[in-house]
Every structure is written in structure tokens, then in C-alpha cells.
Design an enzyme around this catalytic site. Structure first.
Site, PDB file in Angstrom:
ATOM      1  N   GLU A 160       6.856  -0.238  -4.310  1.00 47.13           N
ATOM      2  CA  GLU A 160       5.900  -0.270  -5.420  1.00 47.13           C
ATOM      3  C   GLU A 160       4.538  -0.208  -4.755  1.00 47.13           C
ATOM      4  O   GLU A 160       4.170  -1.107  -3.999  1.00 47.13           O
ATOM      5  CB  GLU A 160       6.122  -1.554  -6.224  1.00 47.13           C
ATOM      6  CG  GLU A 160       5.476  -1.517  -7.581  1.00 47.13           C
ATOM      7  CD  GLU A 160       4.112  -2.144  -7.563  1.00 47.13           C
ATOM      8  OE1 GLU A 160       3.171  -1.484  -7.063  1.00 47.13           O
ATOM      9  OE2 GLU A 160       3.998  -3.287  -8.034  1.00 47.13           O
TER      10      GLU A 160
ATOM     11  N   CYS B 257      -1.578  -4.780  -9.158  1.00 51.63           N
ATOM     12  CA  CYS B 257      -1.165  -3.365  -9.163  1.00 51.63           C
ATOM     13  C   CYS B 257      -1.336  -2.767 -10.551  1.00 51.63           C
ATOM     14  O   CYS B 257      -1.242  -1.562 -10.728  1.00 51.63           O
ATOM     15  CB  CYS B 257       0.241  -3.199  -8.652  1.00 51.63           C
ATOM     16  SG  CYS B 257       1.341  -4.472  -9.208  1.00 51.63           S
TER      17      CYS B 257
ATOM     18  N   GLU C 129      -6.499   4.923  -5.764  1.00 55.84           N
ATOM     19  CA  GLU C 129      -6.719   3.501  -6.037  1.00 55.84           C
ATOM     20  C   GLU C 129      -7.705   2.869  -5.049  1.00 55.84           C
ATOM     21  O   GLU C 129      -7.634   3.101  -3.841  1.00 55.84           O
ATOM     22  CB  GLU C 129      -5.376   2.767  -5.943  1.00 55.84           C
ATOM     23  CG  GLU C 129      -5.474   1.301  -6.359  1.00 55.84           C
ATOM     24  CD  GLU C 129      -4.139   0.564  -6.231  1.00 55.84           C
ATOM     25  OE1 GLU C 129      -3.211   1.101  -5.603  1.00 55.84           O
ATOM     26  OE2 GLU C 129      -4.055  -0.557  -6.761  1.00 55.84           O
TER      27      GLU C 129
ATOM     28  N   SER D 268       0.819  -1.215   0.000  1.00 61.86           N
ATOM     29  CA  SER D 268       0.000   0.000   0.000  1.00 61.86           C
ATOM     30  C   SER D 268       0.854   1.267   0.000  1.00 61.86           C
ATOM     31  O   SER D 268       2.019   1.253   0.395  1.00 61.86           O
ATOM     32  CB  SER D 268      -0.883   0.023   1.244  1.00 61.86           C
ATOM     33  OG  SER D 268      -0.080   0.242   2.388  1.00 61.86           O
TER      34      SER D 268
END
Lengths: 485, 485
Positions: free
Chosen positions: B224, B261, B352, B201
Site C-alpha cells: 500500500e 495515506c 504525492e 513509500s
């Protein structure tokens, strides 16, 4: 341009236009621009040298040499960029046609450069940071160094003339002049800025680093902040080279009035009769050597303050002082000594005193030398004044040293930095904020690039570096094989 | 190993021994160790698959595929390391004998890896981060992911068996299991740790990044942190591909219950009859599609919370909900819509929602689409659902998109990540903390290396990568020419 807060936005918008222009160029076109800038700098006449001499007190011959080096940097970096080395083009095509993936390195975006006072040409306005950023396809905003504003302006004018003749937008290179400390902060904080290069003090570099990391979107900062560049003296080598080493060391210590980030500020040897003889030889060399005027009074004041702090620490003894001591003008060289046991309990003794200052540390044995090496912060260079036999007998020291520096020397002196592919000018923190990159040599370009992959794009939309037929004739890694095909 | 605060020091001291061991190895020896680890993982039987299935709810077939990918990663990265590509050996010899400079890349030091929950094999304990760090010559400390501890232990055991058979010290790979959040912080803060890799996250990644940058000696963090991977719908393309696109999009959105992702969470198109028809087609596809169980209840709760926040924002309308809605178990897919004007004033809409959630944004014209693209944060991917004609008519959008992502797709879907040299899996902040590197493909090795120069060293002391005669037969840049000589 005289800048104030309101103008920063305008500068950055122009820099973004300049960046987009460079992004549309290929590596060969970018190299042409760099050659044009090199020629424009080369064409600058004696006024440049005289201006720099007045502003920095650096000798005329040194400045002539540095100008040639600066021109050479632009050309060497352009040569490297043109080969596509930093494009790192990779093409992977699935034999079943499932994917066509192509990757290359593009520029990060506008880069802010803070030049160094000790290299008004090679590490300032038109120096290695600017050349490597433009080589990477980034536009550059230089914050002129306050200690050589006129020199900076002459260089900026030359770059801007070349850009204009080339037909590129002004924003490819911007020159910001301001007395205000906050202008630098505003530049580093600006959302359009994507990287920062800095050469100077630890305090300055670390402050910019912290500022950049606290942005909503952190950006890389390449700060080169100096080090003490220790030399480890081993016994077999000194047996045959004691006098020569003393001469060489004092020469290196005083070179450029000690104002190099590779200045060898610390000597580490084994206590005993040999080291005593070396100290005598060093004293003799220092006594008869002269230094000179420092770059500016701020540097001289800082040198004198740090020097006087050093001699007040417990266990520090004066070995010899240099000749020059015209107050407020020249830097007086100073060589001091201390026991390793003192240094191990007071890390302050391993901090840099920028200028012609050396500390000779005596270790009682190899274990103590190892402890000292382990305590060392990151360094730009570490040197072994050693014979092959010496190294064979201290492989552990040799291994540890590799984790402590960017460049490791066998004999010789760390001053003198070659502009070559194989040069690493950098080192673990706090020598720099990022040991993964060099600020000298064509590889300096790598600081300002990032990869992007194009998936399944028709040829016409790809950058030339990735197009079918390899129009730029660069080396590419295609389906795991290097080829120009 | 069950860890507590006092054990961290011990783990790191071992990791330092492991690092020193790897530093003494050359690239060919390191590749051998990697092949051995690959084989050991390949040998793991159905218990691995079943354990992972119980811990993550991922389907057996997917886990079989992911296991094969994981083994393949170790082998592909080893292949790449062995060629010397990441050694970047450079040798410059002065024709007048003034200098002999040789540079190569060494490992940074011990690396801490925090795995991802959504790839229990390929991006966790034995995943790409661990493989690329060992390929770089770094030892690795994995903090086991709490959502699949048993899977993590099976993988750790396999790696440790391979290391032991190879004769390497245990510290090459350490496995830390702890419920405590502070153990992760202690690892990242430990002075012997030199880099961190993380997949997860934004909150988690950014916290580790900030911690690492506030160390006395800052270290790189490769986090990431995901993105919304927008797809820009252009008119000419949709004219002929509307139904096929709708099918493809819903498939990609629901793949792996949206837990990638690279999940395409945002669709951007032009208002009008065409987009209305597309919305209808999307609704039809979603209605008949099923999703599944999420990785763990924490992820499901977070998905449900973010989803309900989204539908409460002004101007957000529900287009369609998915089939599955077993409470507390399955994720119910959701497709919503909004006008670009709403999104431009509420950046929250571009954040997101990890899971099968999609937002369709209507733009009134190209200027509005451009404004939206400019407002976008950094993305792992951006896709143009476009024809060649479309791209020719929006070159400006195409240019801006290149500064906003790591991978740019022409048609197709962003889910599906190839383990190739040409893959860039990363992107500008906040997709990752460092867009200069990829976490997928052999180039992931580059994250964990730094250069060191050796000046004037006798051949016997040089690493094999730099020795005369090129004993490893790797490509080297000697006096500006690539050669194996």
C-alpha cells in the site's frame, strides 16, 4: 480480423467501450448475455466439429463432448454470476449515521485471453477464461491459437452474433488473428489491458508473466502451465489393487494422447517385489495399448525431443514403449524408471514431458519419499494411490502434499476435471503463476474482479447490487449478517 | 532478536513450523488465538503509549485510540474468520457417486510484514497485516520498523506471550530487528516465504514487488503505497457549502500532520468567482490552523524537499503557508494552486507529497476535468464534493472515477478509515500493487489464502471445515446451495 501493430490500439479502444458497457450492466443482465452466447455456440452445426477435427486431430466424439462442456460452462458460470456470489456485496451502516459504506466487486477491465491447443473449445476462444471474464464484467480480447484458427473464427463469430443480438457493443469480445509473436506482447503491454489469462507451456506463460510484471503498472497474469501430477503408491493399497491400478494408470497416461495438463507423468513407489510386479503389469498394459496423433507437429516434435533427453539422463531406464510409432504422425508412448536418489540429484527428471510419457520412481523408504515430495515443484494435482490405513501411516506426506498442489486425490486418476464450484484447477508455481485462483469451475470468475467501496452515496447512483431494497435479490452481508432483505 | 544474514534461515524454518501448526488448526481454534492476542495487547499499560509517543511524536490521545482500534481489529477479524467466511467451503457430490469434491481456503505459508511508520500500532507489528495473515492460517515474520523499534518490541512481546500461553510454537510469529536494508531483501527472497505485506513509500513498495516477482517462484506482494486522494468540487454543491467545505478540507489536510495515506492532497474545481472565493476561505482556514511535529526527521526532510520541488514547477503558485515552522521539528503546511493545463503537461504535479500539502487545480470546463481524471494514476480514494444534481450532470466523470480508485466518496473527507467488511482500502496501481485486495477490514484476510480441492477423501482426513456433519457449523456451498447442514 487480420491484425497488425497499428490495429491493436483500435481493438483496445473498442474493448474499453465494451468494458464500460458491461460495467453498467448488473449481474442478471450479464448472465442473460452469457446464456445467449451459450445458445449460439450450442446452435453451431457439424462444421464446427469437423473443422476442429481437421485442425487438432482430436476424435469427433471427444469434440462433441467438449462442445457440450463449453456450452455448459457458459451456463454454469452465468448461474453463479446471477446469484451475486462474486459480487460479494457488503453494506455497513453506522447506527449513528456517521457512515454508509457499501462494497461490491466490479470487473478489472479488458482481459486478454490466450487459448490452449489441447482444448480448442473448452479452453480456447469461447472457453472458460472468456466465459469467466465476461461473467466478471470484463471485455475480452482473444488472441486466436495458431493451431486452430478456423475453429477459433467459428467460435468468435458465434460469440459476436450473440453480442450483436443482445445489443451490446462489438468491443465486448474481440478476436485477434496474427502469426506475429509480437502481437501477443503488444496486447499484454497495452495500457488499457488489465489482466491476462493463458493456458500452455511454462516458457510461454512465464514470458507473458514477466512482461506483465515489468509494465509501468503491473497487471495479473493467470497462466496455467501444466505439471507432472505425481501419484504416490502406498503398499497396503497396492496389495489388493495392483492389476486394476496398472490398467487405470495406463488408461489415464494415454488418454487424449497424454495431452492433458492433469496427465499423471510420475509414479512414486517403494522399491521391492510389489513395485516390480506393478512394473510388469504396467508393461503389459502399455504394450497392448494404442495412442494416436498429437495436436500438431510442433507438439509431437517437442514430445520426441524431451523424451529423448529423459532417457539420456543418468539412471533412467526404459521400461516399455507403446505401439504407435508412425514417424511424424503418432506419438509413441514411453514408460521409464529411475531411483529416487537419481531424481533427488537431477530435478530435470521431474519436469513435464507433454504427451504419453511416464516415469516410475523407486524410493527405498518413507524418508526418501518425503524428500522427493519436498523437492517437488508446485503441481496441479497430487494423487495418493493409498488405503485409509496407508494414509494413517504417512500423515506427514499427506500434510506436505497439501502445500504442493491445487487438488489432492485419494485413489483414482487426476485426468477428468469436473466443472464444479469445488474444483480447484491450479496450483503453486510453476503449475500456475497464481495458485490463489482456479481456471475451471464458476470460481474462475474471481480472477477478473476487484472491490470498490461507495461511501455515503445516494441510492440512485449505486450499482443495483448495492441499492436499498436489494432489487436483484442477491445475498448480501449487511451489518455483518447475510441477508436477502 | 538482533538478526544477521545467517539467522534468517533459522527464523524461516521456525516460521514454517508455525505455519504447519496453524494449518492443523481450524477456524475456531485460530479465532481463539486471535482473541488471546487481542487481550494481551489490551493489557499493555501506559508504557506502550509513552514509548510510542516518544518514538513517533504522535499525540497520546491518538495513540490511545489507535491501540483500541488495533485490539478491535484482532477481534473483528477473528469474528469473521470464525464464521468460515474466508474458508469458502464448497462441496460437490456427484449423484452417481463418480466424484466427491471438497474445496476450502488454506493459508499461503509464512508471510513477511513490513509495518508503516504512521500507524505504529494499527499498521505495524501487531497491526492489520499481522492479524489478517494469522487469521488466514499463515505464520508471520515482522521486520520491525526502524522508526519505532521499542514500540515494535513491546507489541511483539505481547503477541509472543499470547502464543506461548495458547501452546502454539514460537514460529507462529517472529520479530526481526535489523538496521540492514538487505535483511528485508533476504526475507522477501527466501524460498519459504509465500507472501509479503508492506505499507509505506512507492519506492520501497515497488522495490519489494520487483524483487518478489523476480524470484524463481514469484510470490504476491501487497504494498500500500499511498495516493493524492483527489476531491472533485462541483458547482451546485459549493453554492451552499463553500465555507463549511473549506473548514472541513483544511481540517482533513492537517489531520495527523497530513501523515495519512488518505490525506486529500489535491482539490479540483472549475475556474471562476466561486473557486476564487473558496481559495480565500481556504487561506483563512489555513492561516489560523496549526500542524505539529512529523513522525521522524526523514519524513520531514522528504516533505520539505518534495514541497520545494513542487513550488518550482512552472505554473505553480503559493496560496498560503501554515503557521508552524520551527525548523527541523514541525511541518509547515502549504497550499498551492495551478491550472489544469499545467497539470496535464506535467504529471509530477499529481505525485504525492506526504504531509500537510495541498494543490488546488482549476479547470476551465468539464472536458478539462475529465481529461485530468483520465490522466490520474490509481488512487486509494476519490471524493466528489457534489450535490445529487451535480452528479446527474457529470455521470461520465462518476463512471471514470470508479476505474481509478478503491473507495469513492460522496461528500465528506477521505481521512477516517472504518474497519468494516464494506471498507476497501486499496486501489489501482500505483496506490497499491494489487487493487484486488484491501488492507483494512476483515476482508484483508483474503490476501493470504488459496484454495485446495480434496477429491474422494474419507471423512477422517478432511479438514474440519469440509467434514460431513459440518462440525464447525460454518456456511458451506453444498451442491450449489448455501447451507449449515
Amino acid at each position: 480480423m487480420d491484425s497488425n501493430k497499428n490495429e491493436i490500439d483500435h481493438v483496445l479502444k473498442q474493448a474499453e467501450v465494451g468494458f464500460q458497457f458491461l460495467q453498467q450492466s448488473d449481474v442478471i443482465e450479464r448472465a442473460e448475455l452469457m446464456y445467449a452466447i451459450a445458445t449460439e455456440i450450442e446452435t453451431l452445426d457439424e462444421i464446427l466439429i469437423e473443422t476442429a477435427h481437421l485442425e487438432t486431430a482430436l476424435p469427433l466424439a471427444r469434440l462433441q463432448g467438449e462442445k457440450a462442456r463449453t456450452v455448459n460452462q457458459w451456463r454454469r458460470y452465468a448461474d453463479a454470476v446471477k446469484t451475486g456470489l462474486y459480487s460479494e456485496a457488503r453494506i455497513d451502516r453506522d447506527p449513528n449515521g456517521q457512515f454508509d459504506l457499501r462494497k461490491y466487486n466490479k470487473g478489472l477491465g479488458p482481459v486478454v485471453v490466450f487459448g490452449a491447443s489441447n482444448f480448442p473449445f473448452a479452453f480456447s476462444t469461447a472457453g472458460g477464461d472468456t466465459a469467466s471474464a465476461i461473467g466478471a464484467g470484463c471485455s475480452v480480447i482473444v488472441k486466436a491459437h495458431p493451431a486452430h484458427l478456423k475453429t477459433s473464427q467459428l467460435m468468435a463469430d458465434a460469440i459476436q452474433r450473440a453480442i450483436s443480438k443482445y445489443g451490446a457493443p462489438d468491443g465486448v469480445f474481440s478476436h485477434v488473428i496474427s502469426d506475429s509473436f509480437t502481437i501477443g506482447q503488444q496486447l499484454v503491454s497495452h495500457k488499457l489491458v488489465k489482466a491476462v489469462a493463458f493456458t500452455g507451456s511454462f516458457r510461454g506463460g512465464k514470458a507473458l508473466f514477466d512482461l506483465a510484471q515489468s509494465r509501468p503498472d503491473p497487471i495479473p497474469v493467470f497462466a496455467e502451465m501444466g505439471s507432472v501430477n505425481p501419484i504416490f503408491l502406498l503398499s497396503d493399497y497396492l496389495t489388493n489393487n495392483l492389476e486394476a491400478f496398472a490398467k487405470q494408470y495406463i488408461g489415464s497416461l494415454l488418454l487424449g494422447v497424454g495431452q492433458f495438463c492433469t496427465n499423471p507423468g510420475v509414479l512414486v513407489g517403494f522399491s521391492g517385489e510389489q513395485l516390480d510386479r506393478l512394473k510388469l503389469a504396467l508393461k503389459n498394459e502399455l504394450k497392448s495399448a494404442s495412442t494416436g496423433k498429437m495436436l500438431h507437429t510442433g507438439i509431437l516434435e517437442s514430445y520426441n525431443r524431451l523424451k529423448s533427453e529423459m532417457v539420456q539422463y543418468e539412471g533412467v531406464g526404459i521400461l516399455e514403449e507403446g505401439q504407435d510409432n508412425t514417424p511424424g504422425e503418432f506419438a509413441q508412448a514411453l514408460l521409464v524408471e529411475a531411483q529416487a536418489t537419481q531424481v533427488l540429484t537431477n530435478p530435470k527428471l521431474l519436469e513435464e514431458v507433454f504427451g504419453p510419457f511416464g516415469l516410475v520412481i523407486s524410493c527405498s523408504d518413507q524418508a526418501e519419499m518425503k524428500a522427493l515430495l519436498e523437492q517437488l515443484d508446485g503441481q496441479i494435482t497430487i494423487t495418493f494411490a493409498a488405503s485409509e490405513k496407508d494414509i494413517r501411516e504417512c500423515t506427514e506426506l499427506f500434510a506436505i502434499a497439501q502445500d504442493k498442489c491445487g487438488r489432492l486425490l485419494f485413489q483414482g486418476m487426476p485426468t477428468g476435471v469436473e466443472v464444479q464450484y469445488a474444483m480447484q484447477h491450479g496450483g503453486p508455481f510453476p503449475a500456475t503463476t497464481d495458485p490463489r485462483f482456479t481456471s475451471v469451475g464458476p470460481d474462475a470468475v474471481k480472477r477478473f474482479i476487484r472491490p470498490i467501496s461507495f461511501q455515503n452515496w445516494p441510492n440512485e447512483f449505486l450499482p443495483k447490487e448495492l441499492q436499498d431494497g436489494n432489487p436483484l435479490q442477491i445475498d448480501r452481508l449487511i451489518n455483518q449478517q447475510w441477508t436477502k432483505a
